[in-house]
Design an enzyme around this catalytic site. Sequence first.
Site, PDB file in Angstrom:
ATOM      1  CG  ASP A 134      19.828  -7.983 -17.039  1.00  0.00           C
ATOM      2  OD1 ASP A 134      19.891  -8.854 -17.925  1.00  0.00           O
ATOM      3  OD2 ASP A 134      20.431  -6.901 -17.122  1.00  0.00           O
ATOM      4  CD  GLU A 159      16.250  -1.533 -22.253  1.00  0.00           C
ATOM      5  OE1 GLU A 159      16.194  -0.421 -21.679  1.00  0.00           O
ATOM      6  OE2 GLU A 159      17.051  -2.428 -21.929  1.00  0.00           O
TER       7      GLU A 159
HETATM    8  C1  DGY Z   1      22.849  -4.190 -18.100  1.00  0.00           C
HETATM    9  O1  DGY Z   1      23.915  -3.643 -17.820  1.00  0.00           O
HETATM   10  O2  DGY Z   1      21.760  -3.763 -17.733  1.00  0.00           O
HETATM   11  C2  DGY Z   1      22.864  -5.338 -18.980  1.00  0.00           C
HETATM   12  O3  DGY Z   1      21.603  -5.897 -19.146  1.00  0.00           O
HETATM   13  C3  DGY Z   1      23.873  -6.376 -18.616  1.00  0.00           C
HETATM   14  O4  DGY Z   1      23.981  -7.117 -19.782  1.00  0.00           O
END
Ligand code: DGY
Length: 429
Positions: free
Chosen positions: A168, A397
């Site tokens: 992201d 994570e």
């Molecule tokens: C989030 O909402 O952080 C996700 O990575 C989008 O897929």
Amino acid sequence: MSQSSGPAALMQQAEDIMALNDRGAYTVPTHGLYPFQWNWDSCLVALGQRHSNEPRAWLELQTLFEHQWDDGMVPHIVFHEPDDGYFPGPDVWATGRAIPTTGITQPPVAGFAIRRLFDDAIDKTLAKECAAQLLPMVDRWHQWFFNHRDPESTGLVALIHPWESGRDNSVDWDTPFERVPVEGITPYVRRDLQHADADHRPTKAQYDRYLWLVEHFRSLNWDNTKLHNASPFQIVDPGFNAILIRSCDDIAHVADALGHADIAERNRAMASKGREALELLWHEGNGQYACYDRVEKTLSDSPSIGGILPILAELPVHRAKAIVARIQKLNASVNYLVPSHDPEDSEFDGKRYWRGPSWLIVNYLITSGLRTSNEHALADEIEAQSLSLIETSGFAEYYDPITGEPCGGASFTWTAAMVMEFCQLPRTA
Ligand code: DGY
């Protein structure tokens, strides 16, 4: 956090986390932060599920593909049950589906996962039945990519939103994001910061741009014949393309085994055209691959993990050797391979999501590629560092690659699934 150690203990902890996040026919990435089904999470999670329950692993994939769009796209999130704890939810996406989904996609690891489930299956009859059902759907998704994200038939596909990459807030998107406007977006409240440390997450400036893109695509009714050209963000990510190339190769292998010569031939052709085009993304200065900005027509200088992931795509020997050298160089800067961004770059941030932390799923994809290229020593080392990270810091994570600090969400499903793969204990399913 200290865990009891040894493969059997790790395996048990991993199974407990998978059970905790199991919602019956799909698995959530983690409680709270991500309360729905995510596309590439699910495909990689199926690889863990097969260790104790092969039917459940196939079901994870079947559930995802039930939500494939008519045009062939497989969406990045399926919103099976309402949950206020996540933003942006179904009302923001407004894709008009009975069971709501988002309107963008994610790295296509399904083909890669299906081949592993199929080749190593204990229940061969079930594997044949499930693979035969999924095969045409994956084939349609692969064709969708080249039809809708490669309009000039270059052999490589573009992302139109950073969320599609799975990475992201990578440094890779900083420059292209400068031309994504923020004016006019609907005011919003982030939910992710209720569940995770703000220093581990994307910034508000990035969220504003994520939302602008969503609202822009929504205004075009999620029509994939328009979105690519209408997006100010069109990035050819080498890592994403390598995953697609590998999945095309893997689906061709399964199609051969099931007697679907047409699917095999088509996917092999897509893979070989993509592999050839990947060479254009080689960045000599960085000694790895780089993202290409289709709007500006420039190759990025950002040394991210996106440029190392192509090892998954069965590279020519000289390129595979160069990637090995690159990872070895990174190894001198960190304690836990493989950082998502080069620590020697000024933009590196060891705790902020995809701007530095190490991720087990990335390590898994990289070690799979290294093994395909017969680079077993480095693959063994990455696996050993990954398991030592889990023993020290639990099933997070992602992790600071220097200190090993656990970051982001906790009790994370795909981290657990990758541990099950790395432990390599005999399977029972
Ligand atoms: C989030 O909402 O952080 C996700 O990575 C989008 O897929």
